[in-house]
Design a protein around this motif. Structure first.
Motif, PDB file in Angstrom:
ATOM      1  N   LYS A 125      49.917  32.753  61.129  1.00  0.00           N
ATOM      2  CA  LYS A 125      48.609  33.029  60.540  1.00  0.00           C
ATOM      3  C   LYS A 125      48.836  33.395  59.080  1.00  0.00           C
ATOM      4  O   LYS A 125      49.556  34.337  58.774  1.00  0.00           O
ATOM      5  CB  LYS A 125      47.905  34.180  61.263  1.00  0.00           C
ATOM      6  CG  LYS A 125      46.479  34.407  60.794  1.00  0.00           C
ATOM      7  CD  LYS A 125      45.790  35.462  61.646  1.00  0.00           C
ATOM      8  CE  LYS A 125      44.316  35.533  61.384  1.00  0.00           C
ATOM      9  NZ  LYS A 125      43.672  36.554  62.234  1.00  0.00           N
ATOM     10  N   HIS A 127      47.503  34.808  55.692  1.00  0.00           N
ATOM     11  CA  HIS A 127      46.487  35.723  55.158  1.00  0.00           C
ATOM     12  C   HIS A 127      46.442  35.513  53.650  1.00  0.00           C
ATOM     13  O   HIS A 127      47.389  35.841  52.940  1.00  0.00           O
ATOM     14  CB  HIS A 127      46.841  37.178  55.484  1.00  0.00           C
ATOM     15  CG  HIS A 127      46.764  37.493  56.938  1.00  0.00           C
ATOM     16  ND1 HIS A 127      45.677  38.120  57.496  1.00  0.00           N
ATOM     17  CD2 HIS A 127      47.632  37.252  57.951  1.00  0.00           C
ATOM     18  CE1 HIS A 127      45.886  38.265  58.811  1.00  0.00           C
ATOM     19  NE2 HIS A 127      47.054  37.743  59.098  1.00  0.00           N
ATOM     20  N   THR A 132      41.757  33.677  56.139  1.00  0.00           N
ATOM     21  CA  THR A 132      42.942  33.501  56.969  1.00  0.00           C
ATOM     22  C   THR A 132      42.849  32.173  57.717  1.00  0.00           C
ATOM     23  O   THR A 132      41.759  31.608  57.865  1.00  0.00           O
ATOM     24  CB  THR A 132      43.076  34.627  58.020  1.00  0.00           C
ATOM     25  OG1 THR A 132      41.951  34.567  58.900  1.00  0.00           O
ATOM     26  CG2 THR A 132      43.167  35.999  57.386  1.00  0.00           C
ATOM     27  N   GLU A 133      44.011  31.707  58.198  1.00  0.00           N
ATOM     28  CA  GLU A 133      44.032  30.500  59.011  1.00  0.00           C
ATOM     29  C   GLU A 133      45.285  30.507  59.884  1.00  0.00           C
ATOM     30  O   GLU A 133      46.380  30.810  59.411  1.00  0.00           O
ATOM     31  CB  GLU A 133      44.047  29.245  58.137  1.00  0.00           C
ATOM     32  CG  GLU A 133      44.037  27.959  58.943  1.00  0.00           C
ATOM     33  CD  GLU A 133      44.041  26.709  58.066  1.00  0.00           C
ATOM     34  OE1 GLU A 133      44.173  25.622  58.642  1.00  0.00           O
ATOM     35  OE2 GLU A 133      43.924  26.828  56.852  1.00  0.00           O
ATOM     36  N   TRP A 134      45.093  30.189  61.180  1.00  0.00           N
ATOM     37  CA  TRP A 134      46.230  30.005  62.087  1.00  0.00           C
ATOM     38  C   TRP A 134      46.786  28.608  61.878  1.00  0.00           C
ATOM     39  O   TRP A 134      46.039  27.633  61.865  1.00  0.00           O
ATOM     40  CB  TRP A 134      45.812  30.170  63.547  1.00  0.00           C
ATOM     41  CG  TRP A 134      45.692  31.601  63.950  1.00  0.00           C
ATOM     42  CD1 TRP A 134      44.541  32.311  64.099  1.00  0.00           C
ATOM     43  CD2 TRP A 134      46.770  32.493  64.244  1.00  0.00           C
ATOM     44  NE1 TRP A 134      44.833  33.594  64.463  1.00  0.00           N
ATOM     45  CE2 TRP A 134      46.195  33.735  64.567  1.00  0.00           C
ATOM     46  CE3 TRP A 134      48.163  32.366  64.261  1.00  0.00           C
ATOM     47  CZ2 TRP A 134      46.967  34.844  64.903  1.00  0.00           C
ATOM     48  CZ3 TRP A 134      48.930  33.470  64.601  1.00  0.00           C
ATOM     49  CH2 TRP A 134      48.330  34.686  64.915  1.00  0.00           C
ATOM     50  N   ILE A 135      48.097  28.525  61.747  1.00  0.00           N
ATOM     51  CA  ILE A 135      48.781  27.247  61.569  1.00  0.00           C
ATOM     52  C   ILE A 135      49.621  27.023  62.816  1.00  0.00           C
ATOM     53  O   ILE A 135      50.678  27.631  62.985  1.00  0.00           O
ATOM     54  CB  ILE A 135      49.700  27.250  60.326  1.00  0.00           C
ATOM     55  CG1 ILE A 135      48.999  27.820  59.093  1.00  0.00           C
ATOM     56  CG2 ILE A 135      50.301  25.867  60.081  1.00  0.00           C
ATOM     57  CD1 ILE A 135      47.891  26.976  58.549  1.00  0.00           C
TER      58      ILE A 135
END
Length: 157
Positions: A125, A127, A132-135
């Motif tokens: 994730k 930040h 934010t983004e989950w990869i």
């Protein structure tokens, strides 16, 4: 935790992996250290968060080690990956590969990091300053096999 393949929420030490692969018949030890970087695709990262399905991830790390030993018969491998919150410049992954000759150690180390991105259940994730983004898929645009030349040329320089 396997002796040579583990996931931890503690800071990683490069020497711990190196210690697992040192042996008299090895003329080379190649290490790869992946760290949390500040910028990804032009976006400033504040910190990272890694999560994993640890039992499966450790099995997959061991599988990568076995794949390396099948391809480079005299290789010894250790791989550690960190989970949890990582600040910028903290170590996320350490790979150590020992072989009798350096070209095999270099190639096996590169193989290991590419395979980790392909098959190990670890999610990152990012930040950023603005969200934010989950990869889940950490692979590059092309696979390891597509990026690797058939025969890498190495010199004894």
């Amino acid at each position: 935790m396997s002796k040579n393949y583990w996931i931890t929420d503690k800071p990683l030490q490069i020497q711990t992996c190196v210690d697992q692969v040192v042996r008299p018949e090895a003329g080379a030890i190649c290490t790869f250290t992946g760290i949390a970087r500040e910028f990804t695709k032009g976006k400033r990262t504040l910190h990272l968060e890694y999560q994993s399905y640890v039992p499966m991830a450790e099995k997959k790390l061991a599988q990568i080690g076995e794949e390396i030993k099948a391809k480079w018969k005299e290789a010894e491998v250790a791989i550690a990956h960190r989970i949890g919150r990582l600040e910028i410049s903290e170590i996320a992954v350490v790979i150590a590969v020992s072989t009798p000759h350096r070209q095999d150690a270099f190639a096996a180390s590169r193989y290991a990091i590419e395979r980790i991105k392909e098959i190990v259940p670890i999610w990152k994730k990012e930040h950023w300053e603005d969200g934010t983004e989950w990869i889940g898929d950490q692979k590059e645009q092309t696979s390891y096999k597509e990026r690797m030349p058939e025969k890498e040329e190495m010199t004894d320089g």
